[in-house]
Design an enzyme around this catalytic site. Sequence first.
Site, PDB file in Angstrom:
ATOM      1  N   SER A  25       0.821  -1.149  -0.008  1.00 48.51           N
ATOM      2  CA  SER A  25      -0.080  -0.041  -0.022  1.00 48.51           C
ATOM      3  C   SER A  25       0.816   1.314   0.032  1.00 48.51           C
ATOM      4  O   SER A  25       2.023   1.114  -0.193  1.00 48.51           O
ATOM      5  CB  SER A  25      -1.068  -0.081   1.141  1.00 48.51           C
ATOM      6  OG  SER A  25      -0.124   0.466   2.374  1.00 48.51           O
ATOM      7  N   TYR A  58      -3.190   0.484  -2.908  1.00 49.90           N
ATOM      8  CA  TYR A  58      -4.440   1.097  -2.141  1.00 49.90           C
ATOM      9  C   TYR A  58      -3.831   1.921  -1.113  1.00 49.90           C
ATOM     10  O   TYR A  58      -2.604   2.004  -0.638  1.00 49.90           O
ATOM     11  CB  TYR A  58      -5.313   0.015  -1.672  1.00 49.90           C
ATOM     12  CG  TYR A  58      -4.658  -0.961  -0.713  1.00 49.90           C
ATOM     13  CD1 TYR A  58      -4.638  -0.655   0.853  1.00 49.90           C
ATOM     14  CD2 TYR A  58      -3.877  -1.993  -1.135  1.00 49.90           C
ATOM     15  CE1 TYR A  58      -4.287  -1.435   1.573  1.00 49.90           C
ATOM     16  CE2 TYR A  58      -3.293  -2.863   0.163  1.00 49.90           C
ATOM     17  CZ  TYR A  58      -3.320  -2.651   1.031  1.00 49.90           C
ATOM     18  OH  TYR A  58      -2.660  -3.476   2.160  1.00 49.90           O
TER      19      TYR A  58
END
Length: 130
Positions: A25, A58
């Site tokens: 991430s 993300y």
Amino acid sequence: MLRKMMTSKIHRATVTRCDPDYVGSITIDADLLVAAGMRPNEAVWILDIDNAQRFETYIIRGAPGSGKIEINGAAAKLTEVGHKVIILTYGLLNEQEVQGHEANVVLCDEHNRVDQLLKYHSDVDQPAIL
């Protein structure tokens, strides 16, 4: 028909940490997330201005005011601390949603704080930037 449209952008943020051992991430200062209209767990594209790498990951929420832009997991090998990046989100909009759509754009200062807020219009008969 749906169109894939940019919904938000954080422009010229500086990478503050790269951790290939983290599970994955990008960690982003919560103040930048709010200003851009981005959400934790949302998919983002990262464009590295310094080396032209482009990758998707993300969002993880970073502490507000921390200035954190941390690239985690395998993506950490695609950039370096100090690199400037552009962080983008996209959404699928129908023709009615495209009319009047404005993407949120955050320009960062050298400390990853909001320097300027812009709106990019999607209407072809409107100026591109407000």
